[in-house]
Design a protein around this motif. Structure first.
Motif, mmCIF file in Angstrom:
data_model
loop_
_atom_site.group_PDB
_atom_site.id
_atom_site.type_symbol
_atom_site.label_atom_id
_atom_site.label_comp_id
_atom_site.label_asym_id
_atom_site.label_seq_id
_atom_site.Cartn_x
_atom_site.Cartn_y
_atom_site.Cartn_z
ATOM 1 N N ILE A 128 24.221 -5.260 -12.112
ATOM 2 C CA ILE A 128 23.334 -4.292 -11.790
ATOM 3 C C ILE A 128 23.285 -2.709 -11.940
ATOM 4 O O ILE A 128 24.032 -2.274 -10.766
ATOM 5 N N ALA A 129 23.949 -2.025 -13.229
ATOM 6 C CA ALA A 129 24.402 -0.790 -13.404
ATOM 7 C C ALA A 129 23.137 0.332 -13.760
ATOM 8 O O ALA A 129 23.587 1.571 -13.374
ATOM 9 N N ASN A 130 22.540 0.033 -13.123
ATOM 10 C CA ASN A 130 21.227 0.930 -13.095
ATOM 11 C C ASN A 130 20.633 1.622 -12.096
ATOM 12 O O ASN A 130 20.613 0.872 -10.913
ATOM 13 N N HIS A 131 20.856 3.150 -11.950
ATOM 14 C CA HIS A 131 21.226 3.563 -10.420
ATOM 15 C C HIS A 131 19.297 3.903 -9.720
ATOM 16 O O HIS A 131 19.983 3.897 -8.456
ATOM 17 N N ASP A 132 18.909 3.427 -10.543
ATOM 18 C CA ASP A 132 17.545 3.206 -9.814
ATOM 19 C C ASP A 132 16.955 2.223 -8.841
ATOM 20 O O ASP A 132 17.146 1.957 -8.099
ATOM 21 N N ASN A 133 17.574 0.765 -9.859
ATOM 22 C CA ASN A 133 17.226 -0.420 -9.411
ATOM 23 C C ASN A 133 18.097 -0.682 -8.100
ATOM 24 O O ASN A 133 17.614 -1.352 -7.301
ATOM 25 N N VAL A 134 19.744 0.217 -8.706
ATOM 26 C CA VAL A 134 20.190 0.312 -7.425
ATOM 27 C C VAL A 134 19.863 0.801 -5.501
ATOM 28 O O VAL A 134 19.735 -0.033 -4.454
#
Length: 267
Positions: A128-134
């Motif tokens: 998971i490389a998306n900052h919003d998702n993390v």
């Protein structure tokens, strides 16, 4: 508290705050930026990370005086006008509250797991490389009482400025650690008595029929590709059943549903 006025954007005392977006990409050599009132409060109250300084818009200072009382007396608090603060940051800082934190030495996954209570719920992130998702997953983890988050090497940094902001400071509160070898990590969890569920649209069991043991690790993968087939083959897979013709949710939304289900009392 004795606020220190900054009138020159090039003042060396605030050099760490210069061109914030550029440094988001280049890295901060062990530092991170906390942004906003709620996040500052968590930084100073959670005690997991040390604050190095605070930079605040002059008209926001009065509103955070109670929060700043939680800080060590020697913590520098810099105050600037809107024009000076925008020049320091490199863009309009409408929130007007920034703090510089120190990451410290990272905790190993093994040490983190060994410190967990007998009944524990952990979230494992893979790819998971998306900052919003993390950030959203950390927020959900805090909301539903998860004990820790573990991340593989392909995940983005939870202490990236946007990830902290989206997490509403939860990334400063929830313990986390990284692991390198996924196969070795699953074995590490098994040795510590963790049941391991992989969340996937192709999961074998509807999540409503899944029950947790005292110790549970919930795996989440990147959107689109999801968790690797090799990992799904080793773990018990669960799904959130959708309406016909629609097969998946955003991973952050899916994490909220799954964490709510597995954190519920009596499950």
């Amino acid at each position: 508290m004795n606020p220190i006025r900054i009138d020159d954007p090039q003042d060396p005392r605030v050099a760490a705050y210069l061109e914030i977006r550029e440094r988001d990409l280049a890295g901060r050599q062990g530092r991170f930026v906390a942004e906003g009132k709620v996040v500052l409060d968590l930084l100073l109250s959670a005690g997991r990370f040390a604050a190095e300084s605070v930079l605040v818009l002059e008209n926001r200072l009065a509103g955070i005086e109670e929060i700043l009382r939680k800080a060590p007396a020697e913590l520098p608090v810099y105050v600037a006008t809107s024009a000076v603060m925008d020049a320091i940051a490199g863009f309009h800082m409408h929130r007007g509250i920034l703090a510089m934190g120190r990451k410290g030495a990272p905790q190993s996954a093994e040490a983190l797991l060994d410190a967990l209570p007998a009944r524990a719920l952990v979230v494992v992130l893979v790819g998971i490389a998306n900052h919003d998702n993390v950030g959203s997953i950390f927020r959900n983890a805090a909301a539903f009482g998860a004990d820790a988050v573990l991340l593989d090497p392909t995940c983005c940094d939870p202490l990236y400025r946007k990830a902290i902001r989206v997490s509403v400071g939860a990334a400063l509160k929830i313990p986390f650690a990284s692991f390198t070898d996924t196969a070795g990590f699953t074995a590490m969890l098994a040795r510590r008595g963790f049941e391991q569920f992989a969340l996937s649209p192709r999961g074998r069991t509807d999540i409503r029929d899944a029950r947790r043991s005292e110790r549970l690790a919930l795996y989440l993968g990147t959107e689109g590709e999801g968790l690797p087939d090799s990992l799904l083959a080793r773990l018990h897979s669960v799904r959130i059943t959708m309406s016909e013709g629609f097969d998946s949710l955003n991973v952050a939304a899916a994490s909220a549903i799954a964490l709510h289900h597995f954190s519920a009392k009596g499950i």
